[in-house]
Design a protein around this motif. Sequence first.
Motif, PDB file in Angstrom:
ATOM      1  N   ALA A 442       0.847  -1.194   0.000  1.00 28.46           N
ATOM      2  CA  ALA A 442       0.000   0.000   0.000  1.00 28.46           C
ATOM      3  C   ALA A 442       0.879   1.240   0.000  1.00 28.46           C
ATOM      4  O   ALA A 442       2.050   1.213   0.418  1.00 28.46           O
ATOM      5  CB  ALA A 442      -0.943   0.009   1.202  1.00 28.46           C
ATOM      6  N   ALA A 443       0.297   2.335  -0.503  1.00 25.77           N
ATOM      7  CA  ALA A 443       1.000   3.615  -0.532  1.00 25.77           C
ATOM      8  C   ALA A 443      -0.031   4.722  -0.570  1.00 25.77           C
ATOM      9  O   ALA A 443      -1.092   4.587  -1.203  1.00 25.77           O
ATOM     10  CB  ALA A 443       1.944   3.714  -1.730  1.00 25.77           C
ATOM     11  N   ASN A 464       2.109   1.967 -13.081  1.00 28.84           N
ATOM     12  CA  ASN A 464       2.480   0.629 -13.530  1.00 28.84           C
ATOM     13  C   ASN A 464       3.790   0.235 -12.873  1.00 28.84           C
ATOM     14  O   ASN A 464       4.597   1.081 -12.471  1.00 28.84           O
ATOM     15  CB  ASN A 464       2.605   0.552 -15.058  1.00 28.84           C
ATOM     16  CG  ASN A 464       3.816   1.288 -15.561  1.00 28.84           C
ATOM     17  OD1 ASN A 464       4.030   2.431 -15.190  1.00 28.84           O
ATOM     18  ND2 ASN A 464       4.600   0.662 -16.416  1.00 28.84           N
ATOM     19  N   SER A 465       3.980  -1.067 -12.762  1.00 25.10           N
ATOM     20  CA  SER A 465       5.173  -1.600 -12.123  1.00 25.10           C
ATOM     21  C   SER A 465       6.287  -1.727 -13.140  1.00 25.10           C
ATOM     22  O   SER A 465       6.052  -1.867 -14.343  1.00 25.10           O
ATOM     23  CB  SER A 465       4.866  -2.967 -11.488  1.00 25.10           C
ATOM     24  OG  SER A 465       6.050  -3.619 -11.105  1.00 25.10           O
ATOM     25  N   SER A 482      -5.910  13.176  -2.009  1.00 23.79           N
ATOM     26  CA  SER A 482      -5.087  12.028  -1.624  1.00 23.79           C
ATOM     27  C   SER A 482      -5.858  10.760  -1.939  1.00 23.79           C
ATOM     28  O   SER A 482      -7.090  10.775  -2.048  1.00 23.79           O
ATOM     29  CB  SER A 482      -4.713  12.077  -0.131  1.00 23.79           C
ATOM     30  OG  SER A 482      -5.880  11.982   0.674  1.00 23.79           O
ATOM     31  N   PHE A 483      -5.116   9.674  -2.058  1.00 19.79           N
ATOM     32  CA  PHE A 483      -5.739   8.380  -2.340  1.00 19.79           C
ATOM     33  C   PHE A 483      -4.787   7.290  -1.860  1.00 19.79           C
ATOM     34  O   PHE A 483      -3.568   7.387  -2.043  1.00 19.79           O
ATOM     35  CB  PHE A 483      -6.011   8.212  -3.838  1.00 19.79           C
ATOM     36  CG  PHE A 483      -6.757   6.953  -4.180  1.00 19.79           C
ATOM     37  CD1 PHE A 483      -8.107   6.835  -3.926  1.00 19.79           C
ATOM     38  CD2 PHE A 483      -6.086   5.870  -4.733  1.00 19.79           C
ATOM     39  CE1 PHE A 483      -8.797   5.674  -4.235  1.00 19.79           C
ATOM     40  CE2 PHE A 483      -6.761   4.707  -5.042  1.00 19.79           C
ATOM     41  CZ  PHE A 483      -8.121   4.613  -4.785  1.00 19.79           C
ATOM     42  N   LEU A 484      -5.359   6.260  -1.257  1.00 17.37           N
ATOM     43  CA  LEU A 484      -4.581   5.152  -0.731  1.00 17.37           C
ATOM     44  C   LEU A 484      -4.628   3.986  -1.720  1.00 17.37           C
ATOM     45  O   LEU A 484      -5.705   3.435  -1.981  1.00 17.37           O
ATOM     46  CB  LEU A 484      -5.123   4.709   0.634  1.00 17.37           C
ATOM     47  CG  LEU A 484      -4.375   3.537   1.306  1.00 17.37           C
ATOM     48  CD1 LEU A 484      -2.932   3.934   1.602  1.00 17.37           C
ATOM     49  CD2 LEU A 484      -5.095   3.084   2.573  1.00 17.37           C
ATOM     50  N   LEU A 485      -3.483   3.633  -2.272  1.00 18.56           N
ATOM     51  CA  LEU A 485      -3.373   2.479  -3.162  1.00 18.56           C
ATOM     52  C   LEU A 485      -3.139   1.236  -2.311  1.00 18.56           C
ATOM     53  O   LEU A 485      -2.209   1.209  -1.493  1.00 18.56           O
ATOM     54  CB  LEU A 485      -2.227   2.659  -4.153  1.00 18.56           C
ATOM     55  CG  LEU A 485      -2.306   3.869  -5.083  1.00 18.56           C
ATOM     56  CD1 LEU A 485      -1.054   3.964  -5.935  1.00 18.56           C
ATOM     57  CD2 LEU A 485      -3.545   3.787  -5.965  1.00 18.56           C
ATOM     58  N   THR A 486      -3.955   0.215  -2.533  1.00 18.35           N
ATOM     59  CA  THR A 486      -3.868  -0.979  -1.684  1.00 18.35           C
ATOM     60  C   THR A 486      -3.655  -2.262  -2.480  1.00 18.35           C
ATOM     61  O   THR A 486      -3.736  -3.340  -1.919  1.00 18.35           O
ATOM     62  CB  THR A 486      -5.161  -1.126  -0.861  1.00 18.35           C
ATOM     63  OG1 THR A 486      -6.286  -1.204  -1.751  1.00 18.35           O
ATOM     64  CG2 THR A 486      -5.341   0.030   0.094  1.00 18.35           C
ATOM     65  N   ASP A 487      -3.403  -2.173  -3.761  1.00 19.12           N
ATOM     66  CA  ASP A 487      -3.257  -3.378  -4.577  1.00 19.12           C
ATOM     67  C   ASP A 487      -1.859  -3.489  -5.177  1.00 19.12           C
ATOM     68  O   ASP A 487      -1.673  -3.981  -6.282  1.00 19.12           O
ATOM     69  CB  ASP A 487      -4.291  -3.382  -5.703  1.00 19.12           C
ATOM     70  CG  ASP A 487      -4.213  -2.143  -6.568  1.00 19.12           C
ATOM     71  OD1 ASP A 487      -3.497  -1.205  -6.191  1.00 19.12           O
ATOM     72  OD2 ASP A 487      -4.886  -2.130  -7.626  1.00 19.12           O
ATOM     73  N   LEU A 488      -0.862  -3.021  -4.464  1.00 23.34           N
ATOM     74  CA  LEU A 488       0.510  -3.023  -4.971  1.00 23.34           C
ATOM     75  C   LEU A 488       1.197  -4.342  -4.640  1.00 23.34           C
ATOM     76  O   LEU A 488       0.784  -5.072  -3.742  1.00 23.34           O
ATOM     77  CB  LEU A 488       1.294  -1.856  -4.358  1.00 23.34           C
ATOM     78  CG  LEU A 488       0.675  -0.464  -4.529  1.00 23.34           C
ATOM     79  CD1 LEU A 488       1.532   0.579  -3.840  1.00 23.34           C
ATOM     80  CD2 LEU A 488       0.501  -0.127  -5.998  1.00 23.34           C
ATOM     81  N   SER A 490       4.743  -6.289  -3.519  1.00 24.64           N
ATOM     82  CA  SER A 490       5.885  -5.983  -2.667  1.00 24.64           C
ATOM     83  C   SER A 490       7.186  -6.062  -3.455  1.00 24.64           C
ATOM     84  O   SER A 490       7.322  -6.832  -4.408  1.00 24.64           O
ATOM     85  CB  SER A 490       5.922  -6.963  -1.487  1.00 24.64           C
ATOM     86  OG  SER A 490       6.040  -8.297  -1.970  1.00 24.64           O
ATOM     87  N   GLY A 491       8.136  -5.216  -3.059  1.00 24.99           N
ATOM     88  CA  GLY A 491       9.466  -5.253  -3.643  1.00 24.99           C
ATOM     89  C   GLY A 491       9.527  -4.825  -5.092  1.00 24.99           C
ATOM     90  O   GLY A 491      10.357  -5.333  -5.838  1.00 24.99           O
ATOM     91  N   ARG A 492       8.675  -3.878  -5.519  1.00 24.99           N
ATOM     92  CA  ARG A 492       8.677  -3.423  -6.912  1.00 24.99           C
ATOM     93  C   ARG A 492       8.740  -1.906  -6.974  1.00 24.99           C
ATOM     94  O   ARG A 492       8.359  -1.211  -6.026  1.00 24.99           O
ATOM     95  CB  ARG A 492       7.432  -3.913  -7.662  1.00 24.99           C
ATOM     96  CG  ARG A 492       7.413  -5.416  -7.903  1.00 24.99           C
ATOM     97  CD  ARG A 492       6.291  -5.779  -8.840  1.00 24.99           C
ATOM     98  NE  ARG A 492       6.234  -7.219  -9.085  1.00 24.99           N
ATOM     99  CZ  ARG A 492       5.367  -7.803  -9.903  1.00 24.99           C
ATOM    100  NH1 ARG A 492       4.476  -7.081 -10.556  1.00 24.99           N
ATOM    101  NH2 ARG A 492       5.375  -9.111 -10.070  1.00 24.99           N
ATOM    102  N   THR A 493       9.208  -1.407  -8.118  1.00 23.31           N
ATOM    103  CA  THR A 493       9.280   0.030  -8.371  1.00 23.31           C
ATOM    104  C   THR A 493       8.101   0.428  -9.250  1.00 23.31           C
ATOM    105  O   THR A 493       7.812  -0.235 -10.253  1.00 23.31           O
ATOM    106  CB  THR A 493      10.602   0.391  -9.050  1.00 23.31           C
ATOM    107  OG1 THR A 493      11.680  -0.015  -8.209  1.00 23.31           O
ATOM    108  CG2 THR A 493      10.693   1.877  -9.307  1.00 23.31           C
ATOM    109  N   TYR A 494       7.429   1.507  -8.896  1.00 20.70           N
ATOM    110  CA  TYR A 494       6.241   1.961  -9.603  1.00 20.70           C
ATOM    111  C   TYR A 494       6.466   3.378 -10.128  1.00 20.70           C
ATOM    112  O   TYR A 494       7.093   4.219  -9.456  1.00 20.70           O
ATOM    113  CB  TYR A 494       5.016   1.964  -8.690  1.00 20.70           C
ATOM    114  CG  TYR A 494       4.462   0.584  -8.395  1.00 20.70           C
ATOM    115  CD1 TYR A 494       3.459   0.033  -9.184  1.00 20.70           C
ATOM    116  CD2 TYR A 494       4.949  -0.165  -7.333  1.00 20.70           C
ATOM    117  CE1 TYR A 494       2.950  -1.227  -8.928  1.00 20.70           C
ATOM    118  CE2 TYR A 494       4.455  -1.434  -7.069  1.00 20.70           C
ATOM    119  CZ  TYR A 494       3.458  -1.954  -7.871  1.00 20.70           C
ATOM    120  OH  TYR A 494       2.960  -3.200  -7.618  1.00 20.70           O
ATOM    121  N   ASP A 495       5.956   3.613 -11.349  1.00 19.53           N
ATOM    122  CA  ASP A 495       5.891   4.959 -11.923  1.00 19.53           C
ATOM    123  C   ASP A 495       4.440   5.399 -11.861  1.00 19.53           C
ATOM    124  O   ASP A 495       3.553   4.734 -12.419  1.00 19.53           O
ATOM    125  CB  ASP A 495       6.385   4.963 -13.367  1.00 19.53           C
ATOM    126  CG  ASP A 495       7.879   4.672 -13.451  1.00 19.53           C
ATOM    127  OD1 ASP A 495       8.602   5.103 -12.543  1.00 19.53           O
ATOM    128  OD2 ASP A 495       8.300   4.012 -14.412  1.00 19.53           O
TER     129      ASP A 495
END
Length: 628
Positions: A442-443, A464-465, A482-488, A490-495
Amino acid sequence: MAVLPLLLCLLPLAPASSPPQPATPSPCPRRCRCQTQSLPLSVLCPGAGLLFVPPSLDRRAAELRLADNFIATVRRRDLANMTGLLHLSLSRNTIRHVAAGAFADLRALRALHLDGNRLTSLGEGQLRGLVNLRHLILSNNQLAALAAGALDDCAETLEDLDLSYNNLEQLPWEALGRLGNVNTLGLDHNLLASVPAGAFSRLHKLARLDMTSNRLTTIPPDPLFSRLPLLARPRGSPASALVLAFGGNPLHCNCELVWLRRLAREDDLEACASPPALGGRYFWAVGEEEFVCEPPVVTHRSPPLAVPAGRPAALRCRAVGDPEPRVRWVSPQGRLLGNSSRARAFPNGTLELLVTEPGDGGIFTCIAANAAGEATAAVELTVGPPPPPQLANSTSCDPPRDGDPDALTPPSAASVSASSKAADAGPPTDRGVQVTEHGATAALVQWPDQRPFPGIRMYQIQYNSSADDILVYRMIPADSSSFLLTDLASGRTYDLCVLAVYEDGATGLTATRPVGCHRFSTEPALRPCGAPHAPFLGGTMIIALGGVIVASVLVFIFVLLMRYKVHGGQPPGKTKAPAPVSSVCSQTNGALGPTLAPPAPEPAAPRAHTVVQLDCEPWGPSHEPMGP
């Protein structure tokens, strides 16, 4: 001399030579009706319960009807030598297979009915030899594939082709375009999702085209449609008109269908499926001015990229619009790039340079175009010197350089913070968009308030990852910041980019305005404690069960010992051997002598008329008294 008159008398008795008789016709198959008395000959076997083509067919027949039976296959010998057959009906059987060359001898055949069977494909050799075929009915089968050369032998003579009610997702459009004499073409009730432009341009005799109930979202304009008037119903239509049916398709009503909306039609059966503003409305009730398109907007592009010579490089470009824009790439030298030995262009907008050279550096241009216009974006690529060779036992701990495709390991926990990611290769982080409080999945995304900007309808978050090219969209209300992303993962870089969707006051169309972009990484997931393995659980169960059994045995032994002790040290019902010293009581009843007996219980009250005399005396090895 007397023999001569006798021979002359016997000559009239010799049989005269008769003219040749016609060949005897073959017997009519059982449960069939045959017309063999006059031409043309016909064999009629509808609904006769046949499991295969009768072998005793009259090979001179001009008409053969085998409909409504249970024939499962057509073999090569079934229709051999039937060179005069004109009409063949195999409708509504259970045919799954037609042997190659099964119709090779039917060179005079005009009509072939194979509808209502279970054919799944049609190869190049199954219709070989049908050089005079005019009517081919293949509807209500399970066709999923039609070979490009399946219709080669009858391409110049075919007038009626029915492929409706099948499972066709693709068609050999080039082969269909060679059917110059086709009058009726039925493609309805299939799974066709697209029709190439100009697919029907050479079908000059086409009078009816049925594409009802497919998956078509658009119908490209065709020169044939512009030459002939389009009608909806065949009744009363002039000989030069084309009856076009395309209802039951999920039509996307934008500017690409304006040409069809401008045609004069008599029906209102077609409806729009998208965009949402026009969904469900009758096609012919939508005003021509409502068929609009949106020009493309580039929403994501690769940051300036630096790679060493000899390494691959991937340039990415994403764009949105209506219709979906097509992305192309132009090299720094101004050449249009495509698939080659050194580069690959993907439909999603990615350009991959397989091996970079020093001369490949420069500004690459991404061009996104659709029917409403085009948009461009520049991506800078720097190609540096090749890396120095490393020994096999090298223990260098230097991190991989920016742009190196080998640098795909997940980031460490120390690199998760936003300040450390600013030093990584990638697009510069926009201070207007911040990603905070991010964990493994999440972020929290925050951006400045854009309400002072007039006409804001909503915000759009795109991210996208680095591990894939799939863009994920989130639509956010206009009053949010603001918005909470909860479907990420783990251990990846996102743009991630935030766009403001607003209404352009000048044009009245919906447009987008970038708010900012940010690159962040999620933390690696903690490895959860594993559950006990199945062998461990099985061993535990066995030990527990063994313990229960052992405990049960011990209890049983303890009970036996207690009973043994209660009964004077001997099992119940057993006579104890004489001990060295003991006291016993013998019961005498007249004639019985002294016997050993167990210790007498407490004497009970004597019953009436019963006399029992107990003589107790000491008993020992030497028969001496023991005790008082």
